[in-house]
Design a protein around this motif. Structure first.
Motif, PDB file in Angstrom:
ATOM      1  N   MET A  58       0.874  -1.251  -0.021  1.00  0.00           N
ATOM      2  CA  MET A  58       0.086   0.083   0.024  1.00  0.00           C
ATOM      3  C   MET A  58       0.888   1.164  -0.099  1.00  0.00           C
ATOM      4  N   SER A  59       0.828   1.984  -0.838  1.00  0.00           N
ATOM      5  CA  SER A  59       1.605   3.227  -1.032  1.00  0.00           C
ATOM      6  C   SER A  59       0.927   4.504  -0.423  1.00  0.00           C
ATOM      7  N   ASP A  60       1.713   5.413  -0.035  1.00  0.00           N
ATOM      8  CA  ASP A  60       1.077   6.510   0.557  1.00  0.00           C
ATOM      9  C   ASP A  60       0.799   6.105   2.216  1.00  0.00           C
ATOM     10  N   ARG A  61       1.416   4.988   2.933  1.00  0.00           N
ATOM     11  CA  ARG A  61       0.869   4.840   4.333  1.00  0.00           C
ATOM     12  C   ARG A  61       1.375   5.998   4.823  1.00  0.00           C
ATOM     13  N   CYS A  62       1.023   6.235   6.127  1.00  0.00           N
ATOM     14  CA  CYS A  62       1.698   7.028   7.265  1.00  0.00           C
ATOM     15  C   CYS A  62       3.067   6.802   7.195  1.00  0.00           C
ATOM     16  N   GLY A  63       3.733   7.999   7.278  1.00  0.00           N
ATOM     17  CA  GLY A  63       5.372   7.919   7.176  1.00  0.00           C
ATOM     18  C   GLY A  63       6.017   7.164   8.338  1.00  0.00           C
ATOM     19  N   TRP A  64       5.420   6.924   9.368  1.00  0.00           N
ATOM     20  CA  TRP A  64       5.907   6.112  10.485  1.00  0.00           C
ATOM     21  C   TRP A  64       6.226   4.764  10.275  1.00  0.00           C
ATOM     22  N   VAL A  65       5.264   4.131   9.183  1.00  0.00           N
ATOM     23  CA  VAL A  65       5.336   2.850   9.038  1.00  0.00           C
ATOM     24  C   VAL A  65       6.614   2.363   8.552  1.00  0.00           C
ATOM     25  N   GLY A  66       7.225   2.937   7.720  1.00  0.00           N
ATOM     26  CA  GLY A  66       8.543   2.482   7.030  1.00  0.00           C
ATOM     27  C   GLY A  66       8.337   1.179   6.438  1.00  0.00           C
ATOM     28  N   MET A  67       9.246   0.366   6.124  1.00  0.00           N
ATOM     29  CA  MET A  67       9.188  -0.807   5.397  1.00  0.00           C
ATOM     30  C   MET A  67       9.129  -2.236   6.047  1.00  0.00           C
ATOM     31  N   ASP A  68       8.923  -2.158   7.411  1.00  0.00           N
ATOM     32  CA  ASP A  68       8.967  -3.347   7.947  1.00  0.00           C
ATOM     33  C   ASP A  68       7.686  -4.223   7.761  1.00  0.00           C
ATOM     34  N   PRO A  69       7.729  -5.341   7.605  1.00  0.00           N
ATOM     35  CA  PRO A  69       6.326  -5.995   7.261  1.00  0.00           C
ATOM     36  C   PRO A  69       5.404  -6.265   8.193  1.00  0.00           C
ATOM     37  N   ILE A  70       5.935  -6.116   9.670  1.00  0.00           N
ATOM     38  CA  ILE A  70       5.134  -6.371  10.858  1.00  0.00           C
ATOM     39  C   ILE A  70       4.422  -5.046  10.880  1.00  0.00           C
ATOM     40  N   TYR A  71       5.361  -3.679  11.034  1.00  0.00           N
ATOM     41  CA  TYR A  71       4.521  -2.500  11.214  1.00  0.00           C
ATOM     42  C   TYR A  71       3.572  -2.278  10.045  1.00  0.00           C
ATOM     43  N   GLU A  72       3.744  -2.873   8.803  1.00  0.00           N
ATOM     44  CA  GLU A  72       2.889  -2.375   7.655  1.00  0.00           C
ATOM     45  C   GLU A  72       1.586  -3.284   7.999  1.00  0.00           C
ATOM     46  N   ALA A  73       1.559  -4.554   8.444  1.00  0.00           N
ATOM     47  CA  ALA A  73       0.470  -5.225   8.631  1.00  0.00           C
ATOM     48  C   ALA A  73      -0.339  -4.552   9.916  1.00  0.00           C
ATOM     49  N   TYR A  74       0.489  -4.171  10.898  1.00  0.00           N
ATOM     50  CA  TYR A  74      -0.231  -3.475  12.100  1.00  0.00           C
ATOM     51  C   TYR A  74      -0.886  -2.239  11.501  1.00  0.00           C
ATOM     52  N   HIS A  75      -0.259  -1.302  10.745  1.00  0.00           N
ATOM     53  CA  HIS A  75      -0.896  -0.125  10.391  1.00  0.00           C
ATOM     54  C   HIS A  75      -1.957  -0.316   9.606  1.00  0.00           C
ATOM     55  N   ASP A  76      -1.945  -1.452   8.453  1.00  0.00           N
ATOM     56  CA  ASP A  76      -3.190  -1.430   7.638  1.00  0.00           C
ATOM     57  C   ASP A  76      -4.237  -2.147   8.017  1.00  0.00           C
ATOM     58  N   THR A  77      -4.194  -3.065   9.232  1.00  0.00           N
ATOM     59  CA  THR A  77      -5.202  -3.780   9.760  1.00  0.00           C
ATOM     60  C   THR A  77      -5.619  -3.364  11.272  1.00  0.00           C
ATOM     61  N   GLU A  78      -4.732  -2.799  12.042  1.00  0.00           N
ATOM     62  CA  GLU A  78      -5.228  -2.638  13.348  1.00  0.00           C
ATOM     63  C   GLU A  78      -5.208  -1.201  13.800  1.00  0.00           C
ATOM     64  N   TRP A  79      -3.827  -0.458  13.726  1.00  0.00           N
ATOM     65  CA  TRP A  79      -3.869   0.942  14.095  1.00  0.00           C
ATOM     66  C   TRP A  79      -5.097   1.854  13.579  1.00  0.00           C
ATOM     67  N   GLY A  80      -5.552   2.249  14.723  1.00  0.00           N
ATOM     68  CA  GLY A  80      -6.710   3.399  14.377  1.00  0.00           C
ATOM     69  C   GLY A  80      -8.101   2.785  14.235  1.00  0.00           C
ATOM     70  N   VAL A  81      -8.111   1.485  14.092  1.00  0.00           N
ATOM     71  CA  VAL A  81      -9.548   0.664  14.013  1.00  0.00           C
ATOM     72  C   VAL A  81     -10.145   0.920  15.489  1.00  0.00           C
ATOM     73  N   PRO A  82     -11.550   1.306  15.537  1.00  0.00           N
ATOM     74  CA  PRO A  82     -12.050   1.650  16.806  1.00  0.00           C
ATOM     75  C   PRO A  82     -12.341   0.332  17.507  1.00  0.00           C
ATOM     76  N   GLU A  83     -11.840   0.177  18.560  1.00  0.00           N
ATOM     77  CA  GLU A  83     -12.025  -0.974  19.486  1.00  0.00           C
ATOM     78  C   GLU A  83     -13.051  -0.606  20.474  1.00  0.00           C
ATOM     79  N   TYR A  84     -14.112  -1.717  20.869  1.00  0.00           N
ATOM     80  CA  TYR A  84     -14.914  -1.223  21.843  1.00  0.00           C
ATOM     81  C   TYR A  84     -14.975  -2.259  22.853  1.00  0.00           C
TER      82      TYR A  84
END
Length: 192
Positions: free
Chosen positions: A1-27
């Motif tokens: 995914m291009s244009d991710r938030c700049g803090w993600v970098g190129m680490d696959p673990i960070y990319e997956a976390y950013h793309d699927t978890e970070w910012g998703v509302p948790e209740y």
């Protein structure tokens, strides 16, 4: 995914976390507590360190079940200090156990989820940041939550930790507007 938030970098673990978890509302109360505890463990370290050890943390801390951890004492602390799979910091481990007891009190009063989301009026704040430099490290709301948690006896919950937690659990949408996840997360915030 291009244009991710700049803090993600190129680490696959960070990319997956950013793309699927970070910012998703948790209740879910327990899941919210787990994320707040992990953010406390992250203090002074990088988040990638915590992500790489998250499964180890979950195993060592009994799935982050606060009702179990609230009963633990020195024997369990000593055992955890020997576990190389987690962050072996006595203060953070002891805080996790005492924070479990605070979680129980809040859960019994209102529900930990309701307690936290009340600060947001039940709805995620949809920020419109264009650059990482615009994103705050703490806000008036994170300071208020931190102050109240500390008053109740919670530890490792300063306003910066609380704001990072708020970002992670989707209380605020801090994906940059140029990030494809911004719109996706914004739509999730409308579905409670």
């Amino acid at each position: 995914m291009s244009d991710r938030c700049g803090w993600v970098g190129m680490d696959p673990i960070y990319e997956a976390y950013h793309d699927t978890e970070w910012g998703v509302p948790e209740y879910d109360s327990r899941a919210l507590w787990e994320k707040l505890i992990l953010d406390g463990f992250q203090a002074g370290l990088s988040w990638i360190t915590i992500l790489k050890k998250r499964d180890n943390f979950r195993a060592a801390f009994q799935g982050f079940d606060p009702n179990i951890l609230a009963t633990w004492g020195e024997a369990e602390v000593t055992h955890l200090l020997q576990d190389a799979g987690i962050i072996r910091h006595r203060g953070k481990i002891e805080a996790t156990l005492s924070n479990a007891r605070v979680w129980q009190e809040i859960e019994a009063e209102t529900g930990f989820d309701t307690y936290l989301w009340t600060y947001m009026g039940g709805t995620p704040l949809q920020n419109q940041w264009r650059t990482l430099e615009e994103v705050p490290t703490e806000t008036e709301i994170s300071r208020a939550i931190s102050k109240d948690l500390k008053k109740r006896g919670f530890k490792f919950c300063g306003p910066t930790i609380v704001y990072a937690f708020m970002q992670a659990v989707g209380m605020v949408n801090d994906h940059l507007v140029t990030c494809p996840c911004h719109e996706k997360v914004a739509k999730l915030g409308d579905r409670r």
